[in-house]
Design a protein around this motif. Structure first.
Motif, PDB file in Angstrom:
ATOM      1  N   LEU B 154      15.930  40.292  49.705  1.00 15.31           N
ATOM      2  CA  LEU B 154      15.095  40.425  48.504  1.00 15.31           C
ATOM      3  C   LEU B 154      15.201  39.170  47.646  1.00 15.31           C
ATOM      4  O   LEU B 154      14.205  38.686  47.101  1.00 15.31           O
ATOM      5  CB  LEU B 154      15.534  41.639  47.675  1.00 15.31           C
ATOM      6  CG  LEU B 154      14.968  42.995  48.073  1.00 15.31           C
ATOM      7  CD1 LEU B 154      15.579  44.081  47.209  1.00 15.31           C
ATOM      8  CD2 LEU B 154      13.458  42.987  47.906  1.00 15.31           C
ATOM      9  N   ASN B 156      16.000  36.231  48.782  1.00 18.14           N
ATOM     10  CA  ASN B 156      15.303  35.181  49.525  1.00 18.14           C
ATOM     11  C   ASN B 156      13.790  35.276  49.368  1.00 18.14           C
ATOM     12  O   ASN B 156      13.104  34.254  49.295  1.00 18.14           O
ATOM     13  CB  ASN B 156      15.671  35.241  51.009  1.00 18.14           C
ATOM     14  CG  ASN B 156      16.997  34.565  51.283  1.00 18.14           C
ATOM     15  OD1 ASN B 156      17.483  33.788  50.467  1.00 18.14           O
ATOM     16  ND2 ASN B 156      17.585  34.869  52.418  1.00 18.14           N
ATOM     17  N   LEU B 157      13.289  36.514  49.314  1.00 16.71           N
ATOM     18  CA  LEU B 157      11.849  36.695  49.109  1.00 16.71           C
ATOM     19  C   LEU B 157      11.426  36.047  47.787  1.00 16.71           C
ATOM     20  O   LEU B 157      10.460  35.281  47.731  1.00 16.71           O
ATOM     21  CB  LEU B 157      11.504  38.186  49.097  1.00 16.71           C
ATOM     22  CG  LEU B 157      10.034  38.508  48.794  1.00 16.71           C
ATOM     23  CD1 LEU B 157       9.167  38.204  50.007  1.00 16.71           C
ATOM     24  CD2 LEU B 157       9.872  39.964  48.379  1.00 16.71           C
ATOM     25  N   ALA B 158      12.191  36.360  46.729  1.00 14.72           N
ATOM     26  CA  ALA B 158      11.873  35.764  45.423  1.00 14.72           C
ATOM     27  C   ALA B 158      12.023  34.244  45.477  1.00 14.72           C
ATOM     28  O   ALA B 158      11.195  33.508  44.946  1.00 14.72           O
ATOM     29  CB  ALA B 158      12.775  36.359  44.348  1.00 14.72           C
ATOM     30  N   ARG B 159      13.089  33.782  46.158  1.00 12.75           N
ATOM     31  CA  ARG B 159      13.287  32.329  46.277  1.00 12.75           C
ATOM     32  C   ARG B 159      12.125  31.663  47.003  1.00 12.75           C
ATOM     33  O   ARG B 159      11.710  30.562  46.651  1.00 12.75           O
ATOM     34  CB  ARG B 159      14.595  32.031  47.017  1.00 12.75           C
ATOM     35  CG  ARG B 159      15.841  32.189  46.179  1.00 12.75           C
ATOM     36  CD  ARG B 159      17.068  31.840  47.001  1.00 12.75           C
ATOM     37  NE  ARG B 159      17.064  30.463  47.461  1.00 12.75           N
ATOM     38  CZ  ARG B 159      17.697  30.038  48.549  1.00 12.75           C
ATOM     39  NH1 ARG B 159      18.368  30.869  49.309  1.00 12.75           N
ATOM     40  NH2 ARG B 159      17.649  28.769  48.884  1.00 12.75           N
ATOM     41  N   SER B 160      11.620  32.362  48.044  1.00 11.23           N
ATOM     42  CA  SER B 160      10.530  31.750  48.813  1.00 11.23           C
ATOM     43  C   SER B 160       9.265  31.603  47.964  1.00 11.23           C
ATOM     44  O   SER B 160       8.401  30.802  48.272  1.00 11.23           O
ATOM     45  CB  SER B 160      10.233  32.574  50.070  1.00 11.23           C
ATOM     46  OG  SER B 160       9.439  33.698  49.744  1.00 11.23           O
ATOM     47  N   PHE B 161       9.170  32.413  46.895  1.00  8.39           N
ATOM     48  CA  PHE B 161       8.052  32.256  45.951  1.00  8.39           C
ATOM     49  C   PHE B 161       8.397  31.222  44.870  1.00  8.39           C
ATOM     50  O   PHE B 161       7.775  31.199  43.813  1.00  8.39           O
ATOM     51  CB  PHE B 161       7.717  33.584  45.282  1.00  8.39           C
ATOM     52  CG  PHE B 161       7.095  34.610  46.209  1.00  8.39           C
ATOM     53  CD1 PHE B 161       6.077  34.261  47.080  1.00  8.39           C
ATOM     54  CD2 PHE B 161       7.525  35.927  46.178  1.00  8.39           C
ATOM     55  CE1 PHE B 161       5.505  35.205  47.926  1.00  8.39           C
ATOM     56  CE2 PHE B 161       6.952  36.881  47.022  1.00  8.39           C
ATOM     57  CZ  PHE B 161       5.937  36.512  47.892  1.00  8.39           C
ATOM     58  N   SER B 162       9.444  30.434  45.106  1.00 13.82           N
ATOM     59  CA  SER B 162       9.915  29.409  44.161  1.00 13.82           C
ATOM     60  C   SER B 162      10.379  30.000  42.833  1.00 13.82           C
ATOM     61  O   SER B 162      10.182  29.406  41.778  1.00 13.82           O
ATOM     62  CB  SER B 162       8.830  28.351  43.889  1.00 13.82           C
ATOM     63  OG  SER B 162       8.337  27.833  45.097  1.00 13.82           O
ATOM     64  N   ALA B 163      11.033  31.165  42.887  1.00 17.44           N
ATOM     65  CA  ALA B 163      11.533  31.774  41.650  1.00 17.44           C
ATOM     66  C   ALA B 163      12.726  30.991  41.121  1.00 17.44           C
ATOM     67  O   ALA B 163      13.531  30.477  41.887  1.00 17.44           O
ATOM     68  CB  ALA B 163      11.946  33.221  41.919  1.00 17.44           C
ATOM     69  N   GLN B 167      14.438  34.042  36.882  1.00 19.79           N
ATOM     70  CA  GLN B 167      13.430  34.974  37.403  1.00 19.79           C
ATOM     71  C   GLN B 167      14.025  35.899  38.457  1.00 19.79           C
ATOM     72  O   GLN B 167      13.710  37.087  38.493  1.00 19.79           O
ATOM     73  CB  GLN B 167      12.254  34.201  38.012  1.00 19.79           C
ATOM     74  CG  GLN B 167      11.285  33.657  36.966  1.00 19.79           C
ATOM     75  CD  GLN B 167      10.189  32.830  37.602  1.00 19.79           C
ATOM     76  OE1 GLN B 167      10.437  32.050  38.516  1.00 19.79           O
ATOM     77  NE2 GLN B 167       8.974  32.993  37.119  1.00 19.79           N
ATOM     78  N   MET B 171      13.716  39.696  37.663  1.00 20.64           N
ATOM     79  CA  MET B 171      12.726  40.450  38.437  1.00 20.64           C
ATOM     80  C   MET B 171      13.305  41.176  39.637  1.00 20.64           C
ATOM     81  O   MET B 171      12.669  42.082  40.171  1.00 20.64           O
ATOM     82  CB  MET B 171      11.604  39.513  38.895  1.00 20.64           C
ATOM     83  CG  MET B 171      10.869  38.913  37.712  1.00 20.64           C
ATOM     84  SD  MET B 171       9.761  37.594  38.172  1.00 20.64           S
ATOM     85  CE  MET B 171       8.260  38.497  38.467  1.00 20.64           C
ATOM     86  N   VAL B 172      14.491  40.777  40.095  1.00 22.90           N
ATOM     87  CA  VAL B 172      15.062  41.436  41.270  1.00 22.90           C
ATOM     88  C   VAL B 172      16.442  42.039  40.977  1.00 22.90           C
ATOM     89  O   VAL B 172      16.630  43.249  41.043  1.00 22.90           O
ATOM     90  CB  VAL B 172      15.167  40.461  42.470  1.00 22.90           C
ATOM     91  CG1 VAL B 172      15.778  41.154  43.675  1.00 22.90           C
ATOM     92  CG2 VAL B 172      13.787  39.904  42.820  1.00 22.90           C
TER      93      VAL B 172
END
Lengths: 261, 261
Positions: B154, B156-163, B167, B171-172
Motif C-alpha cells: 500500500l 509502495n502504491l502511494a509512492r508510485s504515485f509520487s506521494a 501524503q 492518506m495511507v
C-alpha cells in the motif's frame, strides 16, 4: 523511428542481502525494450525476480547495476509516467470506489472536479457505474480488481506494469477482465509489461512473450506472437495457433529450468 | 444496537441473567450464614445508595471522578496518539527513546500516585496525571505498531504515485491505523478509571476513591459496594463512548467486524 521505445532495461542486475547475510542475485543482466503501444508478457518460475523487475521499472527501488529508462530518461525514483497494479487490489477500505480511483490524481494535486469527471468516466468504462459510492468490501473480487485497474489508468501513465493482476480471480471473471484490459490497451495504445504465470493469458494478451530462468533471473527466450485480434481476447482464444505457442512456452520453461541445474 | 432479528431474544436473555444474578446474591449468602457486614445483599446496597445520595454527596464525588477520568483519558490518548505517530514514522526516534519508554512502560504507573500527590497536593491534578500516564501506553503502542505493520505494498502504491512522506502518512498510514487505535482506546478507557481511583485513594477528600477509603475506615461494606458499582458504571459509560466513536469512524467496515465488548 516510427515507434519510440517507452521503457527499456539495460543490463539490469539486482542483488539483495538476505536475512542471513548472504547475497542474493534476484535478476542478472536483464535487457529488454518495449515500444510504444506494445504489450509484452514476462513468464517464468516463481521467485525468478519478475516482481523485482517491475519494482525497478516503477522506480520503487534502484538496480544494483544497469539502468531502467522510461521514454529515454533514466528512472531515479517513482515517476508519473509509470503505474503498477498487483494481484492484491490495494483499495483503501475507508475510501469509496470513486475516491480510490482518484487516489493517484489526488496525490498529484489534480483539481477535484477534474479528477471526479475522469474517475466516473473510467468507472463507466469498467462497468462499475452505480458502484462509485460503494466501499471496497461491498464489491466482489472481480469488481475490486476492475476498480484497481481504473485507478492505475487514472493517472494516464505512458507505461503500465501489471504483476499477475488477475491471478486471484476465478476463471470466468478472469476472462472478462482480460477482455476489458485487452480492449483498453489497444484503444489507448498503452505500453505494457505484463507479468503472469498463466501461459495462455500471456499469449492471448501480448505481442511478445519473454521467458525468464530460475533465480538469478535472466531472459532466456523471446517469442513473437504473430496472431491477429490482440484487442479481442475472445476472438484470439479461438485461434488454433494459441496451442502451438503455449506448448512452445511449456517446453521453454523446462529448458530454462534445466539450464541452471 | 443489536440487529432487529436478534433483538427480542437477546434482551430477554440479558434481563433473565440479571434477575438470576440478583436472586443468588440476595439469598444464597444468607443460606450459607455469611453475615451481611461481610457480603451485604442487594437490598442493603440499594438502601445504602439512597443514604449516600443524601448524606455523603455521592453524585458530587461521582461527578468529580468522572471529570478526572474524561480529562485524563482525552489528554493521555492524544499524547499517546501523537507520540505513537512520531515513533511510527521515525524508527530512529524510536530507537533513541526506546530505553526510556520501556522503563516507563514497565514501571507500575499507579506507584507514581503518592509522588504526584506530594507534588500537586490534594487537588484533581495528581489523579488526572496518573490517568494520563496509564492511558498513554496502550494508545501509543497500538498506534506505533499499527503504522509499522501497514501493508508495504500500500505504501509502495502511494509512492508510485509520487506521494510525499506526509501524503503517505496522511492518506495511507494514519487512516489504516484507526482500527488498532480504537482497540487501544477501549483498553485505555478502563485503565483511566483505575488511574483516577488510585490517585483519589492516596490523597484528598473528593471522588469515589476517597469514598472507598472512607467506607473501609467505617467498616461499611455496603458503602464500598456502592462505590465500586459507581466506578464500574463510569467505566462502562467511558467504554461505550469509545465503541460509539469507533462505529462512527470505522463506518466503512462490514457490520460483523464491530463488537460490543
Amino acid at each position: 523511428m516510427a515507434n519510440p521505445i517507452r521503457i527499456e532495461y539495460r543490463n539490469v542486475t539486482k542483488r539483495f542481502v538476505s536475512g542471513t547475510g548472504t547475497n542474493i542475485t534476484a535478476v542478472e543482466e536483464v535487457s529488454l525494450a518495449i515500444a510504444d503501444g506494445e504489450v509484452v508478457s514476462l513468464i517464468g518460475p516463481s521467485g525468478c525476480g519478475k516482481s523485482t523487475l517491475l519494482n525497478m521499472g516503477s522506480g520503487l527501488y534502484a538496480p544494483t547495476d544497469g539502468d531502467v529508462l522510461v521514454d529515454g530518461v533514466r528512472v531515479s525514483g517513482p515517476n508519473r509516467h509509470v503505474a503498477f497494479m498487483l494481484q492484491k487490489d490495494l483499495l483503501l477500505p475507508w475510501r469509496t470506489i470513486r475516491q480510490n480511483v482518484e487516489l493517484g490524481a489526488e496525490i498529484q494535486g489534480i483539481d477535484a472536479s477534474e479528477r471526479r469527471r475522469q474517475a466516473l468516466a473510467l468507472l463507466e468504462r469498467f462497468h462499475l457505474r452505480g458502484f462509485e459510492d460503494h466501499y471496497p468490501h461491498q464489491l466482489s473480487g472481480g469488481m475490486r480488481q476492475r476498480a484497481a485497474l481504473a485507478r492505475t489508468l487514472a493517472i494516464e501513465p505512458l507505461v503500465l506494469l501489471l504483476d499477475e493482476p488477475f491471478s486471484a480471480l476465478d476463471a470466468q471473471t478472469k476472462m472478462v477482465l482480460q477482455a476489458d484490459l485487452a480492449r483498453t490497451l489497444a484503444t489507448e495504445r498503452k505500453t505494457t509489461l505484463f507479468i503472469t504465470h498463466d501461459l495462455t493469458e500471456g499469449v492471448v494478451l501480448s505481442d511478445r512473450v519473454l521467458v525468464m530462468s530460475r533465480r538469478p533471473g535472466r531472459i532466456v527466450e523471446e517469442i513473437q506472437i504473430d496472431l491477429p485480434d490482440r484487442a479481442d481476447t475472445f476472438a484470439r482464444r479461438q485461434h488454433p495457433r494459441i496451442i502451438e505457442y503455449t506448448r512452445e512456452l511449456t517446453n521453454l520453461l523446462d529448458i530454462g529450468h534445466q539450464a541452471l541445474q | 444496537m443489536n440487529t432487529p432479528a436478534l433483538g427480542r431474544g437477546v434482551v430477554m436473555a440479558s434481563v433473565g441473567l440479571l434477575m438470576a444474578f440478583l436472586a443468588i446474591w440476595q439469598w444464597v449468602p444468607a443460606m450459607l450464614n455469611v453475615p451481611s457486614f461481610i457480603l451485604p445483599p442487594p437490598t442493603k446496597v440499594w438502601s445504602e445508595t439512597v443514604r449516600m445520595l443524601g448524606t455523603e454527596k455521592l453524585l458530587l464525588h461521582t461527578g468529580i471522578t468522572t471529570l478526572e477520568v474524561v480529562v485524563g483519558f482525552v489528554l493521555g490518548s492524544l499524547l499517546g496518539l501523537v507520540v505513537g505517530c512520531i515513533l511510527g514514522v521515525s524508527p530512529k526516534t524510536e530507537l533513541v527513546l526506546s530505553p526510556y519508554i520501556l522503563a516507563l512502560q514497565i514501571a507500575p504507573k499507579v506507584a507514581f500516585a503518592p509522588l504526584f500527590v506530594m507534588w500537586l497536593g490534594y487537588t484533581v491534578y495528581p489523579k488526572i496525571l496518573v490517568a494520563i500516564l496509564i492511558v498513554f501506553f496502550p494508545v501509543m503502542v497500538n498506534m506505533l505498531t499499527a503504522i509499522r505493520t501497514v501493508d508495504p505494498d500500500l505504501v509502495n502504491l502511494a509512492r508510485s504515485f509520487s506521494a510525499s512522506r506526509w501524503q503517505i502518512f496522511r492518506m495511507v498510514e494514519y487512516p489504516m491505523s484507526m482500527a488498532p487505535l480504537f482497540s487501544g482506546l477501549r483498553i485505555a478507557a478502563t485503565l483511566a478509571v483505575i488511574g483516577v481511583v488510585v490517585g483519589e485513594m492516596v490523597g484528598g477528600n473528593k471522588g469515589l476513591g476517597y469514598l472507598l477509603v472512607f467506607g473501609e475506615g467505617q467498616g461499611n461494606t455496603a458503602m464500598v459496594f456502592v462505590t465500586i458499582i459507581m466506578l464500574t458504571l463510569i467505566g462502562i459509560a467511558a467504554y461505550w463512548l469509545v465503541v460509539w466513536a469507533e462505529r462512527r469512524v470505522l463506518h466503512y467496515l462490514p457490520r460483523a467486524q464491530h463488537t460490543m465488548v
